[in-house]
Design a protein around this motif. Structure first.
Motif, PDB file in Angstrom:
ATOM      1  N   LEU A  23       2.340  -0.572   2.990  1.00 25.63           N
ATOM      2  CA  LEU A  23       3.151  -1.792   3.069  1.00 25.63           C
ATOM      3  C   LEU A  23       3.601  -2.110   4.493  1.00 25.63           C
ATOM      4  N   SER A  24       3.426  -1.165   5.410  1.00 29.08           N
ATOM      5  CA  SER A  24       3.979  -1.318   6.765  1.00 29.08           C
ATOM      6  C   SER A  24       3.111  -2.157   7.689  1.00 29.08           C
ATOM      7  N   GLY A  25       1.821  -2.294   7.335  1.00 28.52           N
ATOM      8  CA  GLY A  25       0.907  -2.947   8.261  1.00 28.52           C
ATOM      9  C   GLY A  25       0.289  -2.006   9.271  1.00 28.52           C
ATOM     10  N   LEU A  26       0.679  -0.739   9.278  1.00 26.92           N
ATOM     11  CA  LEU A  26       0.066   0.233  10.189  1.00 26.92           C
ATOM     12  C   LEU A  26      -1.386   0.475   9.778  1.00 26.92           C
ATOM     13  N   ASP A  27      -2.186   0.861  10.778  1.00 33.06           N
ATOM     14  CA  ASP A  27      -3.598   1.182  10.541  1.00 33.06           C
ATOM     15  C   ASP A  27      -3.668   2.639  10.078  1.00 33.06           C
ATOM     16  N   TRP A  28      -4.061   2.882   8.845  1.00 33.16           N
ATOM     17  CA  TRP A  28      -4.077   4.249   8.315  1.00 33.16           C
ATOM     18  C   TRP A  28      -5.211   4.418   7.319  1.00 33.16           C
ATOM     19  N   GLU A  29      -5.570   5.654   7.059  1.00 32.75           N
ATOM     20  CA  GLU A  29      -6.536   5.937   5.999  1.00 32.75           C
ATOM     21  C   GLU A  29      -6.199   7.267   5.327  1.00 32.75           C
ATOM     22  N   PRO A  30      -6.459   7.349   4.036  1.00 30.53           N
ATOM     23  CA  PRO A  30      -6.206   8.606   3.328  1.00 30.53           C
ATOM     24  C   PRO A  30      -7.356   9.596   3.540  1.00 30.53           C
ATOM     25  N   VAL A  31      -7.017  10.875   3.597  1.00 26.98           N
ATOM     26  CA  VAL A  31      -8.010  11.954   3.648  1.00 26.98           C
ATOM     27  C   VAL A  31      -7.732  12.835   2.438  1.00 26.98           C
ATOM     28  N   ARG A 143      21.915   4.039 -13.433  1.00 24.77           N
ATOM     29  CA  ARG A 143      23.307   3.574 -13.279  1.00 24.77           C
ATOM     30  C   ARG A 143      23.495   2.833 -11.954  1.00 24.77           C
ATOM     31  N   VAL A 144      23.000   3.409 -10.855  1.00 23.01           N
ATOM     32  CA  VAL A 144      23.237   2.776  -9.549  1.00 23.01           C
ATOM     33  C   VAL A 144      22.393   1.509  -9.374  1.00 23.01           C
ATOM     34  N   LEU A 145      21.331   1.360 -10.166  1.00 20.89           N
ATOM     35  CA  LEU A 145      20.499   0.149 -10.057  1.00 20.89           C
ATOM     36  C   LEU A 145      21.041  -1.013 -10.895  1.00 20.89           C
ATOM     37  N   GLU A 146      22.125  -0.765 -11.621  1.00 17.74           N
ATOM     38  CA  GLU A 146      22.740  -1.840 -12.416  1.00 17.74           C
ATOM     39  C   GLU A 146      23.092  -3.016 -11.495  1.00 17.74           C
ATOM     40  N   GLY A 147      22.535  -4.192 -11.783  1.00 16.17           N
ATOM     41  CA  GLY A 147      22.851  -5.384 -10.992  1.00 16.17           C
ATOM     42  C   GLY A 147      22.269  -5.381  -9.587  1.00 16.17           C
ATOM     43  N   ARG A 148      21.369  -4.464  -9.294  1.00 18.40           N
ATOM     44  CA  ARG A 148      20.783  -4.396  -7.947  1.00 18.40           C
ATOM     45  C   ARG A 148      19.255  -4.498  -8.029  1.00 18.40           C
ATOM     46  N   ASP A 149      18.660  -5.156  -7.037  1.00 15.76           N
ATOM     47  CA  ASP A 149      17.201  -5.220  -6.977  1.00 15.76           C
ATOM     48  C   ASP A 149      16.617  -4.022  -6.237  1.00 15.76           C
ATOM     49  N   TRP A 150      17.398  -3.458  -5.302  1.00 12.69           N
ATOM     50  CA  TRP A 150      16.916  -2.348  -4.453  1.00 12.69           C
ATOM     51  C   TRP A 150      18.023  -1.314  -4.327  1.00 12.69           C
ATOM     52  N   LEU A 151      17.669  -0.089  -4.024  1.00 15.49           N
ATOM     53  CA  LEU A 151      18.696   0.961  -3.940  1.00 15.49           C
ATOM     54  C   LEU A 151      19.664   0.722  -2.790  1.00 15.49           C
ATOM     55  N   VAL A 152      19.159   0.239  -1.660  1.00 19.99           N
ATOM     56  CA  VAL A 152      20.002   0.036  -0.471  1.00 19.99           C
ATOM     57  C   VAL A 152      19.764  -1.364   0.089  1.00 19.99           C
ATOM     58  N   LEU A 187      11.182  -0.949 -10.802  1.00 17.70           N
ATOM     59  CA  LEU A 187       9.777  -0.575 -10.595  1.00 17.70           C
ATOM     60  C   LEU A 187       8.895  -1.822 -10.518  1.00 17.70           C
ATOM     61  N   ASP A 188       9.240  -2.850 -11.290  1.00 23.48           N
ATOM     62  CA  ASP A 188       8.513  -4.128 -11.193  1.00 23.48           C
ATOM     63  C   ASP A 188       8.741  -4.781  -9.829  1.00 23.48           C
ATOM     64  N   ASN A 189       9.976  -4.705  -9.330  1.00 28.25           N
ATOM     65  CA  ASN A 189      10.256  -5.269  -7.997  1.00 28.25           C
ATOM     66  C   ASN A 189       9.363  -4.621  -6.938  1.00 28.25           C
ATOM     67  N   ILE A 190       9.259  -3.291  -7.001  1.00 35.28           N
ATOM     68  CA  ILE A 190       8.439  -2.582  -6.008  1.00 35.28           C
ATOM     69  C   ILE A 190       6.974  -2.977  -6.180  1.00 35.28           C
ATOM     70  N   ALA A 191       6.515  -3.005  -7.438  1.00 35.00           N
ATOM     71  CA  ALA A 191       5.100  -3.300  -7.703  1.00 35.00           C
ATOM     72  C   ALA A 191       4.737  -4.744  -7.353  1.00 35.00           C
ATOM     73  N   ASP A 192       5.751  -5.612  -7.229  1.00 36.85           N
ATOM     74  CA  ASP A 192       5.492  -7.005  -6.853  1.00 36.85           C
ATOM     75  C   ASP A 192       5.377  -7.189  -5.335  1.00 36.85           C
ATOM     76  N   LEU A 193       5.658  -6.148  -4.562  1.00 38.43           N
ATOM     77  CA  LEU A 193       5.570  -6.297  -3.097  1.00 38.43           C
ATOM     78  C   LEU A 193       4.114  -6.526  -2.687  1.00 38.43           C
ATOM     79  N   PRO A 194       3.877  -7.455  -1.742  1.00 40.06           N
ATOM     80  CA  PRO A 194       2.493  -7.719  -1.314  1.00 40.06           C
ATOM     81  C   PRO A 194       1.872  -6.449  -0.717  1.00 40.06           C
ATOM     82  N   GLY A 195       0.711  -6.073  -1.245  1.00 37.47           N
ATOM     83  CA  GLY A 195       0.038  -4.876  -0.739  1.00 37.47           C
ATOM     84  C   GLY A 195       0.299  -3.642  -1.577  1.00 37.47           C
TER      85      GLY A 195
END
Lengths: 212, 212
Positions: A23-31, A143-152, A187-195
């Motif tokens: 998601l960062s835009g950095l150039d990377w590849e998995p090994v 509990r902490v995600l109540e009413g929040r889209d993201w943890l922080v 989890l849907d919010n995260i999965a909706d992020l582009p990329g």
């Protein structure tokens, strides 16, 4: 130079580094780390990471182990996902530590016990014990995600990428999204992020490769 | 203003913050968390730390949870214990994460099971499972301490303070210093630091208070 992430699809700990890299835009590849054939115990791998775990990130001369450290490095390189203020940055680290201490550690252990250990080695007492501990961590998160889209703060950070590490996997490990509505929505919010990609699509290796 | 650390003697996770506070020269004092009477589950405590764990540090308006975050803050305030170079700083964090993920999490769980749970609730299968996992973490630690006085660089860092969190406690939890000569020597190095104190002398509360 392309960043290399030594990782494998089944590893939620690897996903915690692979997802923010993607998601960062950095150039990377998995090994691919051939974990299920003992690759992390080889002398070659232990030279890379004396702890003998995935993920390991290599960026030129720099070799980093532990997903939390790789996440901090991604923030250092890009300014992304580390929190918008010093207070948020500390809060991000708080949730990354919570994940390492109480969330992924239990989820990963339980998923391994219930799916990847040969059936005769699975221990129902241990599965019961870890299930209760995981449930306690999930209850905190829900509990902490109540009413929040993201943890922080108001956007995705490593707090989210760390805690979601094992939560997209399809193998049964007593986690059922319908029981945790705030986690489900998050989890849907995260999965909706582009990329965004599922761990099995982002990293090489999946259970079906081993006939599971 | 005096920093307050909400903690209790039996908590190795608290010790990981209390020890560097004690060695840092910062002005601080411990505030007892009555964990064994449910204090961390109270609404008041959850307002301080929604994760419901000790330690929590309060410095004026700033409230921090998770020992690793408090350790980072001690470094921010004093320049101490965080590593002498950027590479060392990353290495310190690597070992702090390792501790949270694989070392203290197992040691704390095992010590609780073997000593603080009522005997009828102790589960021998779980104790055996966690013992094996702790042994694996101790083997890693003992191996990397071969020929070294400290985990990172040439002096004490949070890498040491985090990983030693549970290792000075006298209650049996399958850890015997004589089996791990490098860990044994390293624990002496830490205990020789000016100002070092045993967890039961540094923080309020010990098993004998509860008749154990």
């Amino acid at each position: 130079m392309t960043i290399k992430l030594h990782c494998f699809g089944e590893s939620g700990n690897s996903y915690k580094a692979a997802l923010p890299l993607a998601l960062s835009g950095l150039d990377w590849e998995p090994v691919k780390v051939d974990f299920f054939h003992g690759a992390t115990r080889s002398a070659e791998y232990l030279a890379l990471n004396p702890i003998g775990e995935a993920p390991v990130m290599v960026d030129g001369d720099l070799t980093l182990a532990q997903s939390g450290v790789i996440q901090m490095y991604i923030t250092e390189k890009t300014g992304k996902f580390g929190g918008a203020t010093p207070d948020e940055a500390r809060d991000v680290m708080k949730w990354v530590f919570f994940d390492n201490h109480k969330m992924s550690s239990q989820a990963g252990m339980l998923r391994f016990q219930m799916n990847f250990l040969p059936e005769e080695k699975r221990n129902q007492e241990v599965i019961g014990f870890v299930t209760a501990r995981l449930k306690s961590a999930l209850a905190t998160l829900n509990r902490v995600l109540e009413g929040r889209d993201w943890l922080v703060g108001n956007g995705p950070t490593h707090a989210d990428f760390s805690n979601c590490g094992y939560l997209y996997y399809p193998e049964p490990f007593t986690f059922d999204r319908v029981e945790w509505p705030n986690i489900d929505r998050w989890l849907d919010n995260i999965a909706d992020l582009p990329g965004w990609k599922h761990p099995y699509d982002l990293m090489p290796g999946r259970p079906s490769d081993r006939g599971l």
